[in-house]
Design a protein around this motif. Sequence first.
Motif, PDB file in Angstrom:
ATOM      1  N   PHE A  97       1.066  -1.188  -0.165  1.00 50.67           N
ATOM      2  CA  PHE A  97       0.105  -0.050  -0.097  1.00 50.67           C
ATOM      3  C   PHE A  97       1.094   1.271  -0.024  1.00 50.67           C
ATOM      4  O   PHE A  97       2.203   1.178   0.420  1.00 50.67           O
ATOM      5  CB  PHE A  97      -0.871   0.120   1.321  1.00 50.67           C
ATOM      6  N   ILE A  98       0.438   2.270  -0.434  1.00 53.51           N
ATOM      7  CA  ILE A  98       0.974   3.696  -0.573  1.00 53.51           C
ATOM      8  C   ILE A  98       0.733   4.366   0.907  1.00 53.51           C
ATOM      9  O   ILE A  98      -0.395   4.375   0.992  1.00 53.51           O
ATOM     10  CB  ILE A  98       0.706   4.462  -1.589  1.00 53.51           C
ATOM     11  N   PHE A  99       1.807   4.871   1.422  1.00 54.29           N
ATOM     12  CA  PHE A  99       1.519   5.558   2.636  1.00 54.29           C
ATOM     13  C   PHE A  99       2.147   6.872   2.645  1.00 54.29           C
ATOM     14  O   PHE A  99       3.210   7.163   2.017  1.00 54.29           O
ATOM     15  CB  PHE A  99       2.132   4.924   3.853  1.00 54.29           C
ATOM     16  N   ASN A 100       1.159   8.005   2.948  1.00 58.43           N
ATOM     17  CA  ASN A 100       1.528   9.509   2.825  1.00 58.43           C
ATOM     18  C   ASN A 100       2.055   9.713   4.316  1.00 58.43           C
ATOM     19  O   ASN A 100       1.037   9.956   5.274  1.00 58.43           O
ATOM     20  CB  ASN A 100       0.418  10.169   2.471  1.00 58.43           C
ATOM     21  N   GLY A 101       3.240   9.999   4.498  1.00 62.02           N
ATOM     22  CA  GLY A 101       3.455  10.452   5.957  1.00 62.02           C
ATOM     23  C   GLY A 101       3.698  12.129   6.038  1.00 62.02           C
ATOM     24  O   GLY A 101       3.726  12.870   5.050  1.00 62.02           O
ATOM     25  N   PRO A 102       2.927  12.552   7.250  1.00 64.82           N
ATOM     26  CA  PRO A 102       2.636  13.909   7.317  1.00 64.82           C
ATOM     27  C   PRO A 102       3.892  14.788   7.725  1.00 64.82           C
ATOM     28  O   PRO A 102       5.109  14.246   7.871  1.00 64.82           O
ATOM     29  CB  PRO A 102       1.793  13.641   8.500  1.00 64.82           C
ATOM     30  N   ASN A 103       3.740  15.960   7.961  1.00 61.49           N
ATOM     31  CA  ASN A 103       4.520  16.903   8.299  1.00 61.49           C
ATOM     32  C   ASN A 103       4.679  16.507   9.849  1.00 61.49           C
ATOM     33  O   ASN A 103       3.772  16.578  10.647  1.00 61.49           O
ATOM     34  CB  ASN A 103       4.463  18.448   8.172  1.00 61.49           C
ATOM     35  N   VAL A 104       6.091  16.265  10.482  1.00 57.86           N
ATOM     36  CA  VAL A 104       6.029  15.594  11.633  1.00 57.86           C
ATOM     37  C   VAL A 104       7.342  15.828  12.242  1.00 57.86           C
ATOM     38  O   VAL A 104       8.270  16.012  11.746  1.00 57.86           O
ATOM     39  CB  VAL A 104       5.773  14.067  11.650  1.00 57.86           C
ATOM     40  N   ASP A 105       7.257  16.082  13.603  1.00 57.44           N
ATOM     41  CA  ASP A 105       8.427  16.174  14.400  1.00 57.44           C
ATOM     42  C   ASP A 105       9.072  14.565  14.895  1.00 57.44           C
ATOM     43  O   ASP A 105       8.308  13.845  15.473  1.00 57.44           O
ATOM     44  CB  ASP A 105       8.448  16.873  15.724  1.00 57.44           C
ATOM     45  N   MET A 106      10.368  14.256  14.603  1.00 60.42           N
ATOM     46  CA  MET A 106      10.670  13.024  15.247  1.00 60.42           C
ATOM     47  C   MET A 106      12.107  13.094  15.808  1.00 60.42           C
ATOM     48  O   MET A 106      12.796  14.035  15.499  1.00 60.42           O
ATOM     49  CB  MET A 106      11.029  12.008  13.986  1.00 60.42           C
ATOM     50  N   TYR A 107      12.062  12.494  16.971  1.00 58.85           N
ATOM     51  CA  TYR A 107      13.479  12.487  17.809  1.00 58.85           C
ATOM     52  C   TYR A 107      14.184  11.293  17.622  1.00 58.85           C
ATOM     53  O   TYR A 107      13.813  10.034  17.417  1.00 58.85           O
ATOM     54  CB  TYR A 107      13.032  12.408  19.280  1.00 58.85           C
ATOM     55  N   VAL A 108      15.320  11.465  17.060  1.00 63.75           N
ATOM     56  CA  VAL A 108      16.293  10.537  16.447  1.00 63.75           C
ATOM     57  C   VAL A 108      17.796  10.298  17.193  1.00 63.75           C
ATOM     58  O   VAL A 108      18.190  11.207  17.595  1.00 63.75           O
ATOM     59  CB  VAL A 108      16.553  10.965  15.137  1.00 63.75           C
ATOM     60  N   ARG A 109      18.108   9.032  17.148  1.00 64.60           N
ATOM     61  CA  ARG A 109      19.200   8.627  17.706  1.00 64.60           C
ATOM     62  C   ARG A 109      19.792   7.818  16.643  1.00 64.60           C
ATOM     63  O   ARG A 109      19.473   6.739  16.190  1.00 64.60           O
ATOM     64  CB  ARG A 109      18.966   7.956  19.050  1.00 64.60           C
ATOM     65  N   MET A 110      20.932   8.181  16.435  1.00 64.82           N
ATOM     66  CA  MET A 110      22.076   7.432  15.525  1.00 64.82           C
ATOM     67  C   MET A 110      22.669   6.460  16.089  1.00 64.82           C
ATOM     68  O   MET A 110      23.444   6.707  17.097  1.00 64.82           O
ATOM     69  CB  MET A 110      22.471   8.539  14.482  1.00 64.82           C
ATOM     70  N   TYR A 111      23.184   5.338  15.377  1.00 64.70           N
ATOM     71  CA  TYR A 111      24.155   4.321  15.844  1.00 64.70           C
ATOM     72  C   TYR A 111      24.670   3.605  14.652  1.00 64.70           C
ATOM     73  O   TYR A 111      24.167   3.778  13.737  1.00 64.70           O
ATOM     74  CB  TYR A 111      23.409   3.311  16.730  1.00 64.70           C
ATOM     75  N   ARG A 112      26.009   3.187  14.834  1.00 61.78           N
ATOM     76  CA  ARG A 112      26.809   2.599  13.771  1.00 61.78           C
ATOM     77  C   ARG A 112      26.937   0.994  13.926  1.00 61.78           C
ATOM     78  O   ARG A 112      28.077   0.502  14.044  1.00 61.78           O
ATOM     79  CB  ARG A 112      28.124   3.319  13.851  1.00 61.78           C
ATOM     80  N   GLU A 113      25.983   0.367  14.036  1.00 61.56           N
ATOM     81  CA  GLU A 113      25.959  -1.139  14.291  1.00 61.56           C
ATOM     82  C   GLU A 113      24.536  -1.697  13.294  1.00 61.56           C
ATOM     83  O   GLU A 113      23.897  -1.026  13.018  1.00 61.56           O
ATOM     84  CB  GLU A 113      25.552  -1.455  15.707  1.00 61.56           C
ATOM     85  N   PRO A 114      24.681  -2.829  13.227  1.00 54.44           N
ATOM     86  CA  PRO A 114      23.501  -3.546  12.468  1.00 54.44           C
ATOM     87  C   PRO A 114      22.231  -3.505  13.160  1.00 54.44           C
ATOM     88  O   PRO A 114      22.323  -3.436  14.356  1.00 54.44           O
ATOM     89  CB  PRO A 114      23.846  -5.302  12.415  1.00 54.44           C
ATOM     90  N   ALA A 115      21.390  -3.440  12.403  1.00 59.43           N
ATOM     91  CA  ALA A 115      19.795  -3.063  12.950  1.00 59.43           C
ATOM     92  C   ALA A 115      19.074  -4.445  13.427  1.00 59.43           C
ATOM     93  O   ALA A 115      18.022  -4.744  13.005  1.00 59.43           O
ATOM     94  CB  ALA A 115      19.107  -2.352  11.928  1.00 59.43           C
ATOM     95  N   SER A 116      19.408  -5.094  14.319  1.00 57.94           N
ATOM     96  CA  SER A 116      19.164  -6.233  14.914  1.00 57.94           C
ATOM     97  C   SER A 116      17.903  -5.767  15.825  1.00 57.94           C
ATOM     98  O   SER A 116      17.961  -4.557  16.498  1.00 57.94           O
ATOM     99  CB  SER A 116      19.879  -7.061  15.877  1.00 57.94           C
ATOM    100  N   GLN A 117      16.839  -6.420  16.269  1.00 60.47           N
ATOM    101  CA  GLN A 117      15.937  -5.912  17.085  1.00 60.47           C
ATOM    102  C   GLN A 117      16.291  -5.674  18.463  1.00 60.47           C
ATOM    103  O   GLN A 117      15.890  -4.689  19.166  1.00 60.47           O
ATOM    104  CB  GLN A 117      14.740  -7.127  17.194  1.00 60.47           C
ATOM    105  N   ALA A 118      17.324  -6.488  18.978  1.00 57.86           N
ATOM    106  CA  ALA A 118      17.860  -6.453  20.391  1.00 57.86           C
ATOM    107  C   ALA A 118      18.743  -5.104  20.272  1.00 57.86           C
ATOM    108  O   ALA A 118      18.443  -4.325  21.459  1.00 57.86           O
ATOM    109  CB  ALA A 118      19.011  -7.401  20.707  1.00 57.86           C
ATOM    110  N   ARG A 119      19.303  -4.872  19.047  1.00 58.28           N
ATOM    111  CA  ARG A 119      20.006  -3.450  19.212  1.00 58.28           C
ATOM    112  C   ARG A 119      18.931  -2.281  19.111  1.00 58.28           C
ATOM    113  O   ARG A 119      19.341  -1.226  19.929  1.00 58.28           O
ATOM    114  CB  ARG A 119      21.012  -3.269  18.152  1.00 58.28           C
ATOM    115  N   VAL A 120      17.785  -2.413  18.291  1.00 58.43           N
ATOM    116  CA  VAL A 120      17.080  -1.351  18.434  1.00 58.43           C
ATOM    117  C   VAL A 120      16.328  -0.926  19.522  1.00 58.43           C
ATOM    118  O   VAL A 120      16.364   0.049  19.999  1.00 58.43           O
ATOM    119  CB  VAL A 120      15.764  -1.549  17.352  1.00 58.43           C
ATOM    120  N   VAL A 121      16.049  -2.161  20.320  1.00 59.66           N
ATOM    121  CA  VAL A 121      15.423  -2.006  21.694  1.00 59.66           C
ATOM    122  C   VAL A 121      16.390  -1.260  22.611  1.00 59.66           C
ATOM    123  O   VAL A 121      15.867  -0.278  23.441  1.00 59.66           O
ATOM    124  CB  VAL A 121      15.129  -3.224  22.126  1.00 59.66           C
ATOM    125  N   GLU A 122      17.733  -1.523  22.682  1.00 59.89           N
ATOM    126  CA  GLU A 122      18.632  -0.837  23.352  1.00 59.89           C
ATOM    127  C   GLU A 122      18.674   0.701  23.229  1.00 59.89           C
ATOM    128  O   GLU A 122      18.651   1.519  23.989  1.00 59.89           O
ATOM    129  CB  GLU A 122      20.129  -1.668  23.267  1.00 59.89           C
TER     130      GLU A 122
END
Length: 262
Positions: free
Chosen positions: A156-181
């Motif tokens: 399906f096509i999704f239209n994302g709105p104008n939105v504020d996001m709080y972002v944390r960057m990391y330099r590791e593979p994106a496993s679920q355990a890492r995302v949770v951390e």
Amino acid sequence: MGFSLRLVLGIASMICTAYAEAQAGGGAIHGNSGGLGLSDWIPPAFCGEADCPEYTVWQKSHQFEARRYKPSTWVATMVEADKLDAALPEGLKRLDDYIAGGNEAKEQLACTLPVMAVYPLEGHPHKGSRTNYTVAIYLPYNKQDEPPKPTSNQLFIFNGPNVDMYVRMYREPASQARVVEEVRDLAAALEHAGHDYVKGEVHAAMYGCAEAGVCASGSDTVSSLGAALLQGGVSGGCRHPHNEVWLRSPQPPSSATAREVE
């Protein structure tokens, strides 16, 4: 990828030079464009040569960035799985068909970034309970206003709105355990800074190693990119991919001014 190591390194060097300012600021916009993909949008270096969502940074610390995203268009699918590591390959296989011509226009679309997974954070990530993961890819700039309609009823096509996001960057593979951390660290930083955020939902934004040539050839598939995102390596020997977690602000975007926080 079809690139020699010398060419990949050359591309990486050119990208890093051209986008040094954007890379240092974690993403920047020069001026105020009236739409997506216009010339005053300077993508950050971690987008490489791929189209990626347009944003401004209105607050920044050593622990997170507050970004204001412009409206955006994505193609997405929902996958039921017990963890991100299982949902991502299946979702990207479906999306691969779409960008390879599995749409009503029969168009082949360019590789874009990031690969996005949106899912609820409920319970312990290793209990094996299944949940719905929305796996999505950003559509190219020239398809943002008129996205080709998917032929599969799983997409399906999704239209994302104008939105504020709080972002944390990391330099590791994106496993679920890492995302949770990373989400836990981001939530703690936001609470310390006095920011509210939507609880129980995470956006895992995966860019991989775009500065080392991912998406540069125009022939990469999102499913092969997905494998690289999870494994932490791509052609050229990247071992430190750029990935992010996003938590959404419950407040509509306001006229916040850029500032530094501790």
